[in-house]
Design an enzyme around this catalytic site. Structure first.
Site, PDB file in Angstrom:
ATOM      1  N   ASN A 101       0.785   6.708  28.792  1.00 49.12           N
ATOM      2  CA  ASN A 101       0.411   5.835  29.906  1.00 49.12           C
ATOM      3  C   ASN A 101       0.553   4.363  29.543  1.00 49.12           C
ATOM      4  OD1 ASN A 101      -0.178   7.985  31.553  1.00 49.12           O
ATOM      5  ND2 ASN A 101      -2.379   7.861  31.318  1.00 49.12           N
TER       6      ASN A 101
ATOM      7  N   LYS B 129       0.837  -1.207   0.000  1.00 51.98           N
ATOM      8  CA  LYS B 129       0.000   0.000   0.000  1.00 51.98           C
ATOM      9  C   LYS B 129       0.871   1.256   0.000  1.00 51.98           C
ATOM     10  CE  LYS B 129      -3.892  -2.176   2.384  1.00 51.98           C
ATOM     11  NZ  LYS B 129      -3.325  -3.536   2.400  1.00 51.98           N
TER      12      LYS B 129
ATOM     13  N   ASP C  13     -12.231  17.985  27.166  1.00 54.37           N
ATOM     14  CA  ASP C  13     -13.010  17.967  28.402  1.00 54.37           C
ATOM     15  C   ASP C  13     -12.083  18.367  29.542  1.00 54.37           C
ATOM     16  OD1 ASP C  13     -11.376  15.790  28.765  1.00 54.37           O
ATOM     17  OD2 ASP C  13     -12.973  14.298  28.740  1.00 54.37           O
ATOM     18  N   VAL C  14     -12.611  18.335  30.758  1.00 54.77           N
ATOM     19  CA  VAL C  14     -11.804  18.713  31.926  1.00 54.77           C
ATOM     20  C   VAL C  14     -11.920  17.611  32.974  1.00 54.77           C
ATOM     21  CG1 VAL C  14     -11.395  20.424  33.731  1.00 54.77           C
ATOM     22  CG2 VAL C  14     -12.222  21.167  31.491  1.00 54.77           C
TER      23      VAL C  14
ATOM     24  N   ARG D 106      -1.164  19.070  30.333  1.00 50.65           N
ATOM     25  CA  ARG D 106      -0.074  18.867  29.362  1.00 50.65           C
ATOM     26  C   ARG D 106       0.212  20.130  28.561  1.00 50.65           C
ATOM     27  NH1 ARG D 106      -3.136  14.334  27.952  1.00 50.65           N
ATOM     28  NH2 ARG D 106      -3.255  15.009  25.770  1.00 50.65           N
TER      29      ARG D 106
END
Length: 573
Positions: free
Chosen positions: A511, A310, A425-426, A418
């Site tokens: 993470n 590909k 979102d928070v 970061r």
């Protein structure tokens, strides 16, 4: 804020290790129950902390003693095994040990061997774990595996007599101590009286606490403040590299087309094919030059033969024919899967029921309460908020929480911590340094925020996760024209704060890399704790929780894993 609570968060550990420059054995606390089995009685080991980390090395030493073994310095007579970090090489180990060669009869083994022994509760074969000199001549006698005498079959777990007779045997690691009036305290039970036993207690300032929250630590004098380079032994582990040093994508013209296919497979629920594309895309993005041939593409780890075909089709034609045959269902499935609470399976079910638009879903589909909220705020949830708005949301939660207790700590994590310019979102993490006052704050805080009109919808009103409590909902700042935003509030005990802070800061890729690295070291990392001596079965599934290591700060987690510390902005992978 209770200052004693802060002091307890930064305990002074009592060291239990041998002086590397001395031939004396390590002084080990009184043995715990369980020595009687003594299945490590033939083991005389030195644990080299470089890379392994001091705390983990101490844990190994304690386990060896507990099961009847002995802990020696590397130069002690009769040492049988010198245990080093997974990334250590033979010559570097000798340099760090300041030895011209290994002591007679000693083997240099990786720490994974000792972890395996502790998991299986027997001395296992060192094949695949031992390190030998690259200069070793062919006629030099090789050490027998796991210290077994090759001439004595059936003596598994017993070290050879020839090895032990080369030098006087080690004396016992400990002599019976006098009876104590109280049971000896473990490392995690040391109290403030132990901390003050040397006449100097730890001095922790508000600056230390601020460093823990922000993730920014003062640069020591004489250092340039730039990100530390990753240790060579850690290779390409994402968690070892600062995201600020991401490689230039020399193959953008290829990866942008492959990403369209990867996304299509993902929304269609073909997770394995989507994962294969994701690996190949990351490999191509990291490649040090533009790919120019089929052979070169095949040589890149993560790019197989069919993927290389590909790549060549894109290089030769500027197009990928497979993109012309993406199903008409893909954009509809993507539209549906962006509804909060609806995954790929739900999106596919709606598509097969004949729905083709959000209006169809709104008028005809059977929705859960969460999906109805997600549909109601569809556009607001997809719109990324400016960083300033996320800061206002954090401030709103902090002011409300500290109205109940001024000592509560409230930290916005995720992309906000970061340093991203926009946030999806928070996530606000709440704790208290005294380890107690976070309890009972969860429900009153949510009630207060609802009464103020700040929380408008509840997605998950309370999710229990061990000692952590999590709320998932929707908020809106006061004032005209404000949009509805996703908000998570997580209340955690202070003992889990550093690991939770690391987990909820992310990124997800960073993470995953840290958790995978921990697994290779016989450890386990979660939002709750970093644990060592974790027992896993042959499929890699955790069957024994291991022992929780003390991690007062994020820095401690990095150190215990043998990683250079990365500030939050350097984790944006």
């Amino acid at each position: 804020m209770d200052p004693q609570g802060i002091l307890k968060a930064f305990p002074k550990r009592k060291k239990i290790h041998a002086d590397p420059s001395s031939n004396a054995l390590a002084k080990i606390p009184k043995r715990e129950a369980g020595d009687a089995r003594g299945w490590l009685s033939s083991l005389r080991a030195h644990i080299m902390p470089t890379g392994i980390g001091r705390a983990r090395a101490e844990l190994f030493e304690k386990q060896i003693i507990q099961h009847g073994g002995q802990v020696c310095s590397a130069q002690a007579p009769g040492v049988t095994h010198i245990v080093v970090d997974e990334g250590m090489d033979y010559e570097r180990a000798l340099r760090l040990l300041r030895l011209p060669q290994l002591p007679p009869g000693a083997q240099l083994v990786k720490s994974a061997w000792l972890s395996l022994c502790l998991q299986e509760k027997k001395l296992t074969d060192t094949d695949g774990f031992s390190l030998s000199s690259p200069k070793r001549s062919l006629n030099e006698p090789q050490p027998s595996k796991s210290g077994q005498d090759a001439s004595a079959p059936g003596t598994q777990g017993v070290l050879p007599r020839t090895t032990l007779s080369l030098s006087p045997p080690c004396t016992r690691a400990v002599s019976p101590p006098p009876k104590a009036e109280k049971p000896p305290k473990t490392q995690t039970q040391l109290s403030s009286e132990d901390e003050a036993s040397d006449g100097e207690g730890p001095q922790v300032s508000s600056a230390d606490l601020q460093a823990l929250i922000s993730g920014h630590y003062p640069t020591p004098p004489g250092e340039d403040g730039g990100p530390d380079p990753a240790p060579e032994a850690l290779g390409k582990w994402v968690c070892a590299q600062p995201s600020s040093q991401k490689a230039t994508n020399y193959n953008l013209h290829i990866t942008e087309k492959l990403e369209v296919l990867a996304k299509a497979y993902n929304v269609q629920g073909d997770k394995w094919r989507a994962l294969g594309y994701a690996k190949a895309i990351n490999a191509l993005k990291s490649f040090h030059k533009p790919v120019s041939s089929y052979q070169e593409a095949c040589s890149i780890p993560g790019v197989g033969r069919r993927m290389a075909e590909k790549v060549m089709e894109i290089l030769e034609s500027g197009h990928l024919r497979k993109l012309d045959h993406i199903s008409d269902s893909v954009p509809v499935l993507e539209l549906f899967s962006n509804i909060w609470g609806a995954g790929t399976k739900t999106a596919q079910m709606w598509y097969h029921q004949g729905f083709r638009s959000l209006e169809d879903i709104r008028g005809l589909a059977s929705l859960t309460a969460q999906q109805a909220i997600g549909l109601k705020h569809y556009d607001d949830f997809l719109d990324r908020m400016p960083r300033e708005e996320a800061a206002e949301i954090e401030q709103m939660v902090r002011v409300s929480a500290q109205a109940f207790n001024p000592g509560l700590l409230c930290v916005a994590c995720g992309s906000f911590r970061r340093g991203k310019v926009t946030c999806g979102d928070v996530d606000v993490l709440i704790t208290h340094p005294d380890g107690r006052s976070h309890q009972g704050i969860f429900s009153p805080l949510l009630d207060s925020l609802r009464q103020q009109g700040f929380l408008t919808d509840d997605l998950v009103s309370q999710e229990e996760n061990g000692q952590q409590q999590k709320y998932l909902g929707v908020c809106r700042l006061p004032g005209a024209g404000q949009r509805h935003r996703r908000l998570d509030i997580i209340v955690v005990p202070y003992s889990e704060f550093a690991c939770a802070l690391l987990y909820f800061t992310g990124s997800a890729h960073f993470n995953r890399s840290m958790r995978a690295l921990a697994k290779t070291k016989g450890m386990s990392l979660s939002e709750h704790a970093l644990s060592a001596a974790v027992v896993r079965n042959s499929q890699g599934v955790k069957v024994g929780a291991g022992q929780v290591l003390p991690t007062p700060t994020e820095k401690d987690v990095f150190k215990l894993l043998g990683l250079p510390y990365r500030e939050p902005a350097e984790r944006d992978w």
